[in-house]
Design a protein around this motif. Structure first.
Motif, PDB file in Angstrom:
ATOM      1  N   THR A 189       0.811  -1.302   0.111  1.00 51.83           N
ATOM      2  CA  THR A 189      -0.045  -0.011  -0.117  1.00 51.83           C
ATOM      3  C   THR A 189       0.917   1.379   0.046  1.00 51.83           C
ATOM      4  OG1 THR A 189      -1.872   1.073   0.983  1.00 51.83           O
ATOM      5  CG2 THR A 189      -0.212   0.143   2.595  1.00 51.83           C
ATOM      6  N   TYR A 190       0.295   2.251   0.179  1.00 50.49           N
ATOM      7  CA  TYR A 190       0.976   3.576   0.357  1.00 50.49           C
ATOM      8  C   TYR A 190       0.590   4.655   1.149  1.00 50.49           C
ATOM      9  CZ  TYR A 190      -2.374   6.669  -1.888  1.00 50.49           C
ATOM     10  OH  TYR A 190      -3.702   7.304  -2.212  1.00 50.49           O
ATOM     11  N   THR A 191       1.393   5.589   1.510  1.00 51.94           N
ATOM     12  CA  THR A 191       0.931   6.976   2.281  1.00 51.94           C
ATOM     13  C   THR A 191       1.573   8.311   1.307  1.00 51.94           C
ATOM     14  OG1 THR A 191       1.229   7.909   4.419  1.00 51.94           O
ATOM     15  CG2 THR A 191       3.256   6.924   3.380  1.00 51.94           C
ATOM     16  N   LEU A 192       0.747   9.086   1.524  1.00 49.50           N
ATOM     17  CA  LEU A 192       1.250  10.372   0.846  1.00 49.50           C
ATOM     18  C   LEU A 192       2.355  11.197   1.247  1.00 49.50           C
ATOM     19  CD1 LEU A 192      -2.341  11.697   0.280  1.00 49.50           C
ATOM     20  CD2 LEU A 192      -1.005  11.109  -1.330  1.00 49.50           C
ATOM     21  N   SER A 193       2.667  10.871   2.574  1.00 48.49           N
ATOM     22  CA  SER A 193       3.972  11.569   3.185  1.00 48.49           C
ATOM     23  C   SER A 193       4.438  10.688   4.452  1.00 48.49           C
ATOM     24  CB  SER A 193       3.545  13.016   3.762  1.00 48.49           C
ATOM     25  OG  SER A 193       2.575  12.791   4.728  1.00 48.49           O
ATOM     26  N   GLU A 248      -2.600   0.246 -10.816  1.00 49.19           N
ATOM     27  CA  GLU A 248      -3.141  -0.109 -11.879  1.00 49.19           C
ATOM     28  C   GLU A 248      -2.097  -1.139 -12.679  1.00 49.19           C
ATOM     29  OE1 GLU A 248      -5.170   2.872 -13.785  1.00 49.19           O
ATOM     30  OE2 GLU A 248      -6.957   2.674 -12.668  1.00 49.19           O
ATOM     31  N   LYS A 249      -0.774  -0.772 -12.354  1.00 50.96           N
ATOM     32  CA  LYS A 249       0.252  -1.439 -12.852  1.00 50.96           C
ATOM     33  C   LYS A 249       0.604  -2.723 -11.956  1.00 50.96           C
ATOM     34  CE  LYS A 249       2.638   2.504 -14.691  1.00 50.96           C
ATOM     35  NZ  LYS A 249       4.138   3.299 -15.043  1.00 50.96           N
ATOM     36  N   GLY A 250      -0.318  -3.017 -10.901  1.00 53.85           N
ATOM     37  CA  GLY A 250       0.170  -4.152 -10.218  1.00 53.85           C
ATOM     38  C   GLY A 250       0.952  -3.944  -9.043  1.00 53.85           C
ATOM     39  N   ASN A 251       1.682  -2.610  -8.745  1.00 62.00           N
ATOM     40  CA  ASN A 251       2.648  -2.483  -7.910  1.00 62.00           C
ATOM     41  C   ASN A 251       1.962  -2.158  -6.483  1.00 62.00           C
ATOM     42  OD1 ASN A 251       4.584  -2.492  -9.762  1.00 62.00           O
ATOM     43  ND2 ASN A 251       4.391  -0.450 -10.171  1.00 62.00           N
ATOM     44  N   LEU A 252       0.680  -1.744  -6.325  1.00 57.90           N
ATOM     45  CA  LEU A 252       0.027  -1.943  -5.021  1.00 57.90           C
ATOM     46  C   LEU A 252      -1.064  -2.853  -5.105  1.00 57.90           C
ATOM     47  CD1 LEU A 252      -0.231   2.094  -4.733  1.00 57.90           C
ATOM     48  CD2 LEU A 252       1.755   0.464  -3.614  1.00 57.90           C
TER      49      LEU A 252
END
Length: 613
Positions: A54-58, A280-284
């Protein structure tokens, strides 16, 4: 009388839970409660393993959860890596065992006794004991943590923590409270005493290192939950790791089949639209599609049509916190109530919701939030946009002239202009609508985008004119941190408006100390009316659902959401996803092979309105 679903445990059978012999000081008339009859909400089909990406913005400004810069968005990841003594069922609101196996109430309406699970350990393998609670109280009362709210709460709201033996404690409220509220106040998480050890510098002689803030800024604590921070690449990446399938918490039926992934990798991606491309590239593995443009427009590409990525929209009934536009009354012109009233009518959230948000969001009726039955003042309604009314108030405030740019000025030549601070590029179209509509009343909103955690630091330092943000909430609304004069005009507090009054202070003090639940609710409604009359929060919007896109290998229970589900995929936590998802590695292999070969699946979009109000 005991609540339905609770089991009374006599003190005489305490040995059943392998506790040490009770101290003579422990009351002998306690009725111990637990709960093993509430419904579970995870799936026995869940499997363990895999890495959730997953990701975080900062990147967080600190890994501390108290002290300067600790109140950022990443804080919830850290806090929810721990278990409190009791957890609340997301559908029934029953209390369930967490770090404690059982609990009891004292006769004084101030004391709650907890029997800690003797198998509970910190993520570094050290046992969780009563000493960790004693250290917690010492830590939270120390000036060295530079956290006034916590200093106040653990001094004026919590009278004491009493240890009876290694695994039996009592938390004592400073004032009498009804039982539900008493648990909310005393349901405190311990802090690992062994991790901090003996301070090297302790001029205050309070047992806490004088350099606590700097020393522990990027030094994560051990946790009691299943995930701990394992690896950090500053500014780039944070990785959590599961302590293992033998985690002590899995003996609790309400934790079983949850917290299923082995690792959680959180990548810092500072723009949500770029993060969507990574997904959408499958990295998340998943991506929140809360924004209407994401759900309705940007999630209909080839991978969705071919069934590789699925979509789900689930409604919830979670309480909504305070927020919208917070007007900083310490700033010039905003100290004038006529200016603030004018801003109320010149701010068109309804058009924002219709034009930018496709009416997926709802208008918040009250700047102090929604969904606190009995506590919310339902007579308060968010004002509708009315340029004429706004102009009337602006003219009362002396802004009777209109410049060549359409913005009003007063006799001093001051323009009716304020910077609106916000935290994400995706919010720009929303604030832009407010800006365009405000011009019709001669009001200028300057767009002040400050990314991520830096924005919240800016607001905590009270540098903003107007802040566009929402806050979280519990079952009972909070007022002291937002509106008591103790917190006004001070950095690192949540007093974003700096508005105070003796009347409001008195009501908040009474609210904090009121025992009778109906009187407390009445005080809450009165407080909300005073805040509404002060015109310091323009009520914003609320989002009564969770939406996400996810690769088809991400799995959820058949009943995929609870009443309190805020995110379908977001790590863990009783206030977030309830961590019931898992990764099906076989389907992951199947999907990747299908993408290479050109095989497709039926597209899937799920809409679950079970908890739609």
């Amino acid at each position: 009388m005991m609540k339905k679903g609770l089991t009374t445990l006599a003190v005489s059978i305490a040995a059943l839970f392998s506790f040490q012999a009770l101290s003579a000081d422990l009351p002998n008339n306690l009725e111990w409660e637990t709960n093993d009859s509430a419904p579970t909400f995870a799936s026995p089909k869940a499997t363990f393993g895999g890495t959730f990406r997953t990701y975080t913005l900062s990147f967080p400004q600190t890994f501390r959860t108290v002290g300067p810069d600790s109140n950022g968005s990443f804080r919830s990841w850290i806090l929810q890596a721990n278990l409190p003594p009791l957890i609340k069922h997301p559908n029934t609101n029953e209390w369930l065992p967490g770090l404690a196996q059982s609990w009891a109430f004292g006769d004084d309406n101030k004391t709650v006794y907890f029997k800690l699970n003797p198998k509970a350990t910190w993520s570094d393998g050290k046992p969780v004991t009563a000493d960790d609670y004693q250290f917690m109280l010492k830590l939270m009362r120390s000036k060295d943590i530079v956290a006034p709210w916590y200093n106040d709460f653990f001094t004026n709201e919590i009278a004491d923590v009493i240890s009876f033996n290694k695994y039996t404690i009592a938390v004592v409220s400073a004032k009498a409270r009804n039982r539900d509220e008493l648990i909310e106040y005393t349901n405190l998480m311990p802090r690992p005493a062994h991790f901090y050890g003996k301070p090297k510098v302790d001029k205050n002689n309070d047992g806490i290192d004088d350099k606590f803030v700097r020393k522990y800024n990027f030094k994560p604590e051990p946790v009691t939950g299943p995930y701990y921070i394992d690896k950090i690449k500053k500014g780039k990446n944070i990785a959590f790791k599961h302590v293992g399938e033998d985690w002590w918490g899995y003996e609790n039926k309400y934790n079983q089949h949850r917290f299923n992934v082995e690792k959680i990798n959180i990548k810092v991606i500072r723009d949500a639209d770029i993060a969507l491309k990574h997904f959408e590239k499958g990295n998340l593995d998943s991506f929140d599609l809360v924004r209407p443009d994401l759900w309705h427009e940007k999630s209909d590409g080839k991978n969705y049509q071919n069934g590789y990525i699925q979509k789900a929209w689930v409604y919830n009934q979670a309480a909504v916190g305070a927020g919208g536009l917070w007007l900083n009354t310490a700033k010039p012109m905003l100290d004038d109530i006529n200016v603030r009233k004018g801003i109320m009518y010149a701010t068109d959230f309804d058009m924002m919701i219709a034009k930018v948000l496709r009416n997926d969001y709802s208008r918040k009726p009250n700047g102090m939030g929604f969904g606190h039955p009995g506590y919310d003042n339902t007579d308060i309604k968010a004002p509708k946009f009315d340029a004429k009314k706004a102009i009337e108030y602006f003219e009362k405030a002396g802004f009777s002239k209109v410049g060549s740019d359409g913005i009003r000025t007063n006799d001093k030549g001051e323009r009716l202009s304020f910077a609106v601070t916000y935290s994400q590029q995706s919010f720009t179209p929303r604030v832009a609508v407010l800006k365009e509509q405000a011009k019709l009343a001669g009001l200028d909103f300057e767009l002040n985008l400050i990314d991520g955690s830096s924005m919240f630091k800016y607001v905590l330092e009270k540098k903003h004119d107007i802040s566009f943000h929402n806050m979280g909430t519990g079952d009972i609304p909070a007022y002291w941190e937002y509106f008591h004069s103790d917190n006004a005009n001070k950095p690192q507090t949540n007093h974003f408006t700096n508005f105070t009054s003796p009347e409001l202070d008195g009501l908040i003090d009474s609210f904090k100390s009121e025992f009778d639940i109906e009187k407390k609710r009445a005080l809450s409604r009165e407080i909300q009316q005073v805040i509404a009359d002060a015109n310091v929060i323009v009520p914003g919007y609320m989002v009564p659902y969770a939406r996400a896109g996810f690769w088809r290998w991400m799995k959820l229970p058949e009943q995929m959401a609870t009443k309190q589900t805020g995110y379908l995929f977001h790590g863990w936590g009783f206030a977030q996803t309830f961590s019931t998802f898992w990764i099906d590695e076989e389907i992951k292999k199947e999907t990747k092979a299908a993408m290479k070969s050109g095989k497709t699946f039926e597209p899937v979009t799920i809409i679950d309105d079970t908890y739609k109000l």
